[in-house]
Write a protein that holds these residues in place. Structure first.
Motif, mmCIF file in Angstrom:
data_model
loop_
_atom_site.group_PDB
_atom_site.id
_atom_site.type_symbol
_atom_site.label_atom_id
_atom_site.label_comp_id
_atom_site.label_asym_id
_atom_site.label_seq_id
_atom_site.Cartn_x
_atom_site.Cartn_y
_atom_site.Cartn_z
ATOM 1 N N LEU A 145 0.860 -1.178 0.000
ATOM 2 C CA LEU A 145 0.000 0.000 0.000
ATOM 3 C C LEU A 145 0.899 1.232 0.000
ATOM 4 C CD1 LEU A 145 -2.713 -0.992 2.637
ATOM 5 C CD2 LEU A 145 -3.038 -0.789 0.168
ATOM 6 N N ARG A 146 0.576 2.188 -0.860
ATOM 7 C CA ARG A 146 1.373 3.405 -0.967
ATOM 8 C C ARG A 146 0.517 4.624 -0.644
ATOM 9 N NH1 ARG A 146 1.860 6.840 -5.101
ATOM 10 N NH2 ARG A 146 0.824 5.413 -6.549
ATOM 11 N N ARG A 147 1.033 5.475 0.202
ATOM 12 C CA ARG A 147 0.319 6.701 0.572
ATOM 13 C C ARG A 147 0.301 7.671 -0.608
ATOM 14 N NH1 ARG A 147 2.658 10.851 5.146
ATOM 15 N NH2 ARG A 147 2.211 12.722 3.924
ATOM 16 N N ALA A 148 -0.919 8.001 -1.070
ATOM 17 C CA ALA A 148 -1.060 8.902 -2.222
ATOM 18 C C ALA A 148 -1.748 10.205 -1.843
ATOM 19 C CB ALA A 148 -1.846 8.209 -3.333
ATOM 20 N N GLY A 149 -2.305 10.275 -0.653
ATOM 21 C CA GLY A 149 -2.978 11.486 -0.198
ATOM 22 C C GLY A 149 -3.119 11.459 1.316
ATOM 23 N N ALA A 150 -2.969 12.628 1.939
ATOM 24 C CA ALA A 150 -3.106 12.710 3.395
ATOM 25 C C ALA A 150 -3.495 14.130 3.778
ATOM 26 C CB ALA A 150 -1.801 12.316 4.086
ATOM 27 N N SER A 151 -4.476 14.243 4.643
ATOM 28 C CA SER A 151 -4.928 15.573 5.072
ATOM 29 C C SER A 151 -5.323 15.556 6.536
ATOM 30 C CB SER A 151 -6.121 16.033 4.234
ATOM 31 O OG SER A 151 -6.653 17.250 4.751
ATOM 32 N N ASN A 152 -4.896 16.584 7.256
ATOM 33 C CA ASN A 152 -5.318 16.743 8.648
ATOM 34 C C ASN A 152 -6.250 17.935 8.816
ATOM 35 O OD1 ASN A 152 -3.572 18.894 8.349
ATOM 36 N ND2 ASN A 152 -2.007 18.105 9.750
ATOM 37 N N GLN A 153 -6.826 18.419 7.662
ATOM 38 C CA GLN A 153 -7.705 19.582 7.768
ATOM 39 C C GLN A 153 -8.940 19.511 6.862
ATOM 40 O OE1 GLN A 153 -5.086 22.859 6.845
ATOM 41 N NE2 GLN A 153 -4.866 22.288 4.691
ATOM 42 N N VAL A 154 -9.136 18.404 6.165
ATOM 43 C CA VAL A 154 -10.304 18.303 5.284
ATOM 44 C C VAL A 154 -11.531 17.765 6.025
ATOM 45 C CG1 VAL A 154 -9.952 15.931 4.446
ATOM 46 C CG2 VAL A 154 -11.010 17.639 2.937
ATOM 47 N N LEU A 155 -11.322 17.162 7.205
ATOM 48 C CA LEU A 155 -12.428 16.635 8.003
ATOM 49 C C LEU A 155 -12.584 17.448 9.288
ATOM 50 C CD1 LEU A 155 -11.732 12.793 7.759
ATOM 51 C CD2 LEU A 155 -13.437 14.091 6.465
#
Length: 228
Positions: free
Chosen positions: A98-108
């Protein structure tokens, strides 16, 4: 009235628990770039709140989207809600990796950041539809904001691009609605004013405006839900 050291100390001590309950955004640097299982991407102090699976990069493999939340109790000993931050991770499948392609700590929204419409333990905010990642949330109270954000994987950038947003501002007391739908690929925007009609039991359009807005690339990591 002059505040004595004893009174001042008491007030400060009462304020400390509230300060301690502030949500702490996920440090994205602590999230690995690759792993074997979804759990490999969950840092200490966090847990998986919801999981969605589907093919996001059109390679025939099942990809994984994780909604994370800070671990801990939902309320304190007096029953007051404790705020917990949320984060969103998008993992693409590459063989057995599994490869990290997106990460957000402010969209939710955090577990209590959406006003009276906050939903600790919320699932179903994140969905997949025909290869598009959907993030749908409500916030507010009498004056409610409903947001639906659409993201699509862009192979050239190897990132998730914001391709559309539907935003509704609703006055739940009067039934008035301001609705804006924007295609962020073409720049086409449709703005509507509606009014709920009790006799017809539906929203009645009052006006519609079409316009073209400037287009620029906005990726998942750039989106902050608080701006809506």
């Amino acid at each position: 009235m002059r505040m004595t050291p004893t009174v001042l100390g008491l007030l400060l001590s009462l304020s400390l628990p509230a300060l301690a309950q502030e949500p702490t955004p996920l440090e994205l640097s602590k999230v690995p770039q690759q792993g074997k299982t979804p759990q490999d991407f969950v840092p200490s102090g966090w847990k998986i709140e919801d999981t969605v699976r589907g093919d996001l990069d059109k390679n025939g493999s099942e990809d994984v989207v994780l909604q994370l939340v800070e671990a801990g109790p939902d309320s304190d000993s007096e029953g007051a809600a404790i705020e917990h931050a949320r984060a969103l991770l998008v993992l693409l499948t590459d063989g057995a990796t599994l490869r990290r392609a997106g990460a957000s700590n402010q969209v939710l929204y955090c577990t209590t950041c959406a006003g009276t419409l906050s939903t600790p333990g919320a699932v179903g905010q994140v969905k997949l539809q025909k290869g598009v990642l959907l993030v749908e949330q409500n916030s507010g109270s009498r004056e409610m904001t409903h947001s639906l954000l659409r993201f699509r994987f862009e192979p050239k950038d190897k990132r998730f691009l914001l391709i559309g947003e539907d935003i509704e501002h609703v006055d739940r007391a009067t039934g008035s609605i301001d609705k804006t739908s924007t295609n962020l690929l073409t720049g086409q925007r449709i703005s509507e004013k509606l009014q709920f009609d009790e006799k017809k039991n539906k929203n009645v359009p009052l006006s519609t405006k079409k316009e073209k807005v400037p287009v620029k690339k906005v990726f998942l990591e750039d989106v902050n839900i608080s701006r809506y």
